[in-house]
Design a protein around this motif. Structure first.
Motif, PDB file in Angstrom:
ATOM      1  N   ALA A 116      45.472  29.963  38.165  1.00 33.24           N
ATOM      2  CA  ALA A 116      45.122  31.383  38.059  1.00 33.24           C
ATOM      3  C   ALA A 116      46.380  32.250  38.006  1.00 33.24           C
ATOM      4  O   ALA A 116      46.477  33.177  37.188  1.00 33.24           O
ATOM      5  N   GLU A 117      47.350  31.946  38.859  1.00 34.43           N
ATOM      6  CA  GLU A 117      48.587  32.737  38.889  1.00 34.43           C
ATOM      7  C   GLU A 117      49.331  32.643  37.562  1.00 34.43           C
ATOM      8  O   GLU A 117      49.928  33.623  37.096  1.00 34.43           O
ATOM      9  N   HIS A 118      49.280  31.479  36.918  1.00 34.17           N
ATOM     10  CA  HIS A 118      49.934  31.321  35.626  1.00 34.17           C
ATOM     11  C   HIS A 118      49.342  32.280  34.594  1.00 34.17           C
ATOM     12  O   HIS A 118      50.082  32.888  33.808  1.00 34.17           O
ATOM     13  N   SER A 119      48.012  32.441  34.595  1.00 36.12           N
ATOM     14  CA  SER A 119      47.390  33.365  33.648  1.00 36.12           C
ATOM     15  C   SER A 119      47.736  34.814  33.963  1.00 36.12           C
ATOM     16  O   SER A 119      47.931  35.632  33.059  1.00 36.12           O
ATOM     17  N   ILE A 120      47.830  35.135  35.253  1.00 35.00           N
ATOM     18  CA  ILE A 120      48.222  36.492  35.631  1.00 35.00           C
ATOM     19  C   ILE A 120      49.607  36.820  35.083  1.00 35.00           C
ATOM     20  O   ILE A 120      49.843  37.901  34.522  1.00 35.00           O
ATOM     21  N   GLN A 121      50.525  35.878  35.218  1.00 38.85           N
ATOM     22  CA  GLN A 121      51.888  36.114  34.746  1.00 38.85           C
ATOM     23  C   GLN A 121      51.975  36.081  33.218  1.00 38.85           C
ATOM     24  O   GLN A 121      52.635  36.925  32.609  1.00 38.85           O
ATOM     25  N   LYS A 122      51.294  35.126  32.607  1.00 39.10           N
ATOM     26  CA  LYS A 122      51.371  34.952  31.156  1.00 39.10           C
ATOM     27  C   LYS A 122      50.831  36.155  30.399  1.00 39.10           C
ATOM     28  O   LYS A 122      51.398  36.582  29.383  1.00 39.10           O
ATOM     29  N   TYR A 123      49.725  36.728  30.917  1.00 38.94           N
ATOM     30  CA  TYR A 123      49.077  37.826  30.206  1.00 38.94           C
ATOM     31  C   TYR A 123      49.275  39.177  30.878  1.00 38.94           C
ATOM     32  O   TYR A 123      48.645  40.161  30.495  1.00 38.94           O
ATOM     33  N   ALA A 124      50.155  39.237  31.875  1.00 36.70           N
ATOM     34  CA  ALA A 124      50.482  40.481  32.583  1.00 36.70           C
ATOM     35  C   ALA A 124      49.221  41.164  33.109  1.00 36.70           C
ATOM     36  O   ALA A 124      48.977  42.351  32.874  1.00 36.70           O
ATOM     37  N   LEU A 125      48.421  40.396  33.848  1.00 34.60           N
ATOM     38  CA  LEU A 125      47.155  40.894  34.359  1.00 34.60           C
ATOM     39  C   LEU A 125      47.297  41.467  35.764  1.00 34.60           C
ATOM     40  O   LEU A 125      48.121  41.006  36.555  1.00 34.60           O
ATOM     41  N   ASP A 126      46.471  42.452  36.064  1.00 26.43           N
ATOM     42  CA  ASP A 126      46.378  42.965  37.434  1.00 26.43           C
ATOM     43  C   ASP A 126      45.307  42.228  38.223  1.00 26.43           C
ATOM     44  O   ASP A 126      45.439  42.060  39.443  1.00 26.43           O
ATOM     45  N   GLU A 127      44.242  41.787  37.517  1.00 27.48           N
ATOM     46  CA  GLU A 127      43.114  41.164  38.196  1.00 27.48           C
ATOM     47  C   GLU A 127      42.480  40.093  37.310  1.00 27.48           C
ATOM     48  O   GLU A 127      42.561  40.164  36.078  1.00 27.48           O
ATOM     49  N   ILE A 128      41.843  39.139  37.960  1.00 29.35           N
ATOM     50  CA  ILE A 128      41.025  38.150  37.250  1.00 29.35           C
ATOM     51  C   ILE A 128      39.626  38.173  37.858  1.00 29.35           C
ATOM     52  O   ILE A 128      39.465  38.145  39.080  1.00 29.35           O
ATOM     53  N   GLY A 129      38.641  38.215  36.981  1.00 29.57           N
ATOM     54  CA  GLY A 129      37.256  38.208  37.422  1.00 29.57           C
ATOM     55  C   GLY A 129      36.540  36.940  36.980  1.00 29.57           C
ATOM     56  O   GLY A 129      37.042  36.163  36.163  1.00 29.57           O
ATOM     57  N   PHE A 130      35.365  36.742  37.531  1.00 34.64           N
ATOM     58  CA  PHE A 130      34.504  35.600  37.227  1.00 34.64           C
ATOM     59  C   PHE A 130      33.244  36.148  36.591  1.00 34.64           C
ATOM     60  O   PHE A 130      32.502  36.906  37.226  1.00 34.64           O
ATOM     61  N   SER A 131      32.992  35.798  35.340  1.00 36.23           N
ATOM     62  CA  SER A 131      31.770  36.201  34.644  1.00 36.23           C
ATOM     63  C   SER A 131      30.897  34.973  34.498  1.00 36.23           C
ATOM     64  O   SER A 131      31.286  34.008  33.832  1.00 36.23           O
ATOM     65  N   ARG A 132      29.723  35.019  35.076  1.00 39.59           N
ATOM     66  CA  ARG A 132      28.931  33.801  35.255  1.00 39.59           C
ATOM     67  C   ARG A 132      27.484  34.008  34.828  1.00 39.59           C
ATOM     68  O   ARG A 132      26.849  35.001  35.219  1.00 39.59           O
ATOM     69  N   LEU A 133      26.978  33.068  34.037  1.00 38.83           N
ATOM     70  CA  LEU A 133      25.570  33.064  33.657  1.00 38.83           C
ATOM     71  C   LEU A 133      24.903  31.842  34.284  1.00 38.83           C
ATOM     72  O   LEU A 133      25.370  30.718  34.095  1.00 38.83           O
ATOM     73  N   VAL A 134      23.842  32.081  35.031  1.00 37.87           N
ATOM     74  CA  VAL A 134      23.086  31.002  35.679  1.00 37.87           C
ATOM     75  C   VAL A 134      21.695  30.966  35.074  1.00 37.87           C
ATOM     76  O   VAL A 134      20.950  31.952  35.154  1.00 37.87           O
ATOM     77  N   VAL A 135      21.335  29.849  34.457  1.00 36.61           N
ATOM     78  CA  VAL A 135      19.999  29.678  33.880  1.00 36.61           C
ATOM     79  C   VAL A 135      19.142  28.948  34.909  1.00 36.61           C
ATOM     80  O   VAL A 135      19.380  27.779  35.214  1.00 36.61           O
ATOM     81  N   HIS A 136      18.164  29.652  35.459  1.00 38.86           N
ATOM     82  CA  HIS A 136      17.318  29.102  36.513  1.00 38.86           C
ATOM     83  C   HIS A 136      16.148  28.324  35.919  1.00 38.86           C
ATOM     84  O   HIS A 136      15.654  28.632  34.828  1.00 38.86           O
ATOM     85  N   SER A 137      15.675  27.335  36.672  1.00 40.71           N
ATOM     86  CA  SER A 137      14.595  26.475  36.186  1.00 40.71           C
ATOM     87  C   SER A 137      13.261  27.201  36.098  1.00 40.71           C
ATOM     88  O   SER A 137      12.336  26.720  35.436  1.00 40.71           O
ATOM     89  N   ASP A 138      13.135  28.361  36.748  1.00 41.70           N
ATOM     90  CA  ASP A 138      11.875  29.107  36.707  1.00 41.70           C
ATOM     91  C   ASP A 138      11.821  30.127  35.572  1.00 41.70           C
ATOM     92  O   ASP A 138      10.903  30.952  35.513  1.00 41.70           O
ATOM     93  N   GLY A 139      12.812  30.089  34.668  1.00 42.07           N
ATOM     94  CA  GLY A 139      12.801  31.000  33.525  1.00 42.07           C
ATOM     95  C   GLY A 139      13.638  32.249  33.705  1.00 42.07           C
ATOM     96  O   GLY A 139      13.835  33.012  32.756  1.00 42.07           O
ATOM     97  N   ARG A 140      14.149  32.472  34.918  1.00 40.69           N
ATOM     98  CA  ARG A 140      15.044  33.609  35.135  1.00 40.69           C
ATOM     99  C   ARG A 140      16.454  33.263  34.671  1.00 40.69           C
ATOM    100  O   ARG A 140      16.855  32.099  34.666  1.00 40.69           O
ATOM    101  N   ILE A 141      17.196  34.280  34.325  1.00 46.41           N
ATOM    102  CA  ILE A 141      18.606  34.130  33.982  1.00 46.41           C
ATOM    103  C   ILE A 141      19.376  35.208  34.738  1.00 46.41           C
ATOM    104  O   ILE A 141      19.013  36.387  34.689  1.00 46.41           O
ATOM    105  N   THR A 142      20.407  34.799  35.452  1.00 45.33           N
ATOM    106  CA  THR A 142      21.234  35.751  36.189  1.00 45.33           C
ATOM    107  C   THR A 142      22.620  35.803  35.570  1.00 45.33           C
ATOM    108  O   THR A 142      23.256  34.771  35.354  1.00 45.33           O
ATOM    109  N   TYR A 143      23.071  37.014  35.282  1.00 46.73           N
ATOM    110  CA  TYR A 143      24.466  37.224  34.875  1.00 46.73           C
ATOM    111  C   TYR A 143      25.130  38.057  35.960  1.00 46.73           C
ATOM    112  O   TYR A 143      24.628  39.114  36.351  1.00 46.73           O
ATOM    113  N   TYR A 144      26.261  37.563  36.489  1.00 40.22           N
ATOM    114  CA  TYR A 144      26.954  38.347  37.506  1.00 40.22           C
ATOM    115  C   TYR A 144      28.459  38.296  37.295  1.00 40.22           C
ATOM    116  O   TYR A 144      28.989  37.416  36.613  1.00 40.22           O
TER     117      TYR A 144
END
Length: 245
Positions: A116-144
């Motif tokens: 993670a630190e390598h990407s911060i330095q390589k791309y001159a980032l202030d922050e890194i986030g996690f974008s996540r899609l969870v496909v649930h077995s009951d038909g719901r989909i969560t994006y957070y």
């Protein structure tokens, strides 16, 4: 507020694009990570990298990047192929000493943080986030979305938060061969297995503890939607393609 977070309108736009994909007759029952990367890149006006760096998408203007994952709820996230230097010797020592076992686990955590630190330095980032899609077995989909780390403190995980042990070898369902042991990392606070490092195989680091991050209904920075009730037929898709040409 952190710039890694999308507005409610942007999250709705992301969900609508994904629903549109899921209406296609060939879309299946999951969403490819590469599709999610491109949707987020488009909605956020960001760049999709197509590299093996920690971040998959970056916004140079906002100085933020995102690691993006999309799986079913029953599939642990493959965090990284964690190739630890001198792993053969470290694995051997870890079987003889509790201290060596913890040292090997600490090296895995450091490997994740250094990536993670390598990407911060390589791309001159202030922050890194996690974008996540969870496909649930009951038909719901969560994006957070979740903040992972910052330039001021690039650690995603902390060594003292985990203890480690080797799993007991298991036979496959067909009983034809024995699976190799994996190094399991237990999260001290929750008492749950968060990591499984397959250092005797292809070095995948599975992160099942990610489910502890799934948002509650009252949390911000997420959207929940459902699979479309109907999909386009092949004929309807062909007609749309003809109309667009």
């Amino acid at each position: 507020m952190s710039k890694i977070f999308s507005s409610a309108a942007a999250r709705t736009e992301i969900s609508k694009a994904l629903i549109g994909y899921l209406k296609l007759p060939f879309s299946g029952d999951s969403v490819p990570g590469t599709l999610l990367e491109n949707v987020i890149g488009s909605v956020r006006g960001a760049t999709v990298l197509n590299t093996y760096d920690f971040v998959d998408v970056i916004s140079a203007a906002d100085k933020v990047g995102w690691q993006i994952k999309s799986t079913k709820d029953t599939t642990p996230v493959t965090w990284k192929r964690a190739k630890i230097a001198g792993s053969a010797r470290l694995i051997e020592e870890s079987r003889k000493s509790v201290d060596a076992l913890q040292d090997l686990g600490n090296r895995i955590i450091r490997f994740c943080n250094e990536h993670a630190e390598h990407s911060i330095q390589k791309y001159a980032l202030d922050e890194i986030g996690f974008s996540r899609l969870v496909v649930h077995s009951d038909g719901r989909i969560t994006y957070y979305e979740r903040l992972l780390c910052t330039a001021d403190d690039p650690r995603v995980f902390f060594e003292d938060d985990f203890t480690w042990h080797w799993s007991t070898p298991k036979k496959t369902k067909k009983g034809s061969k024995e699976q190799l042991p994996a190094l399991h990392g237990t999260h001290v606070k929750t008492g749950k297995k968060w990591f499984a490092w397959h250092g005797l195989g292809e070095n995948q680091l599975h992160f099942s503890g990610e489910s502890e991050w799934w948002p509650k209904a009252t949390d911000d920075h997420h959207v929940v939607f459902r699979f479309p009730e109907t999909r386009l037929s092949q004929d309807e898709l062909m007609q749309l393609l003809k109309d667009a040409s």
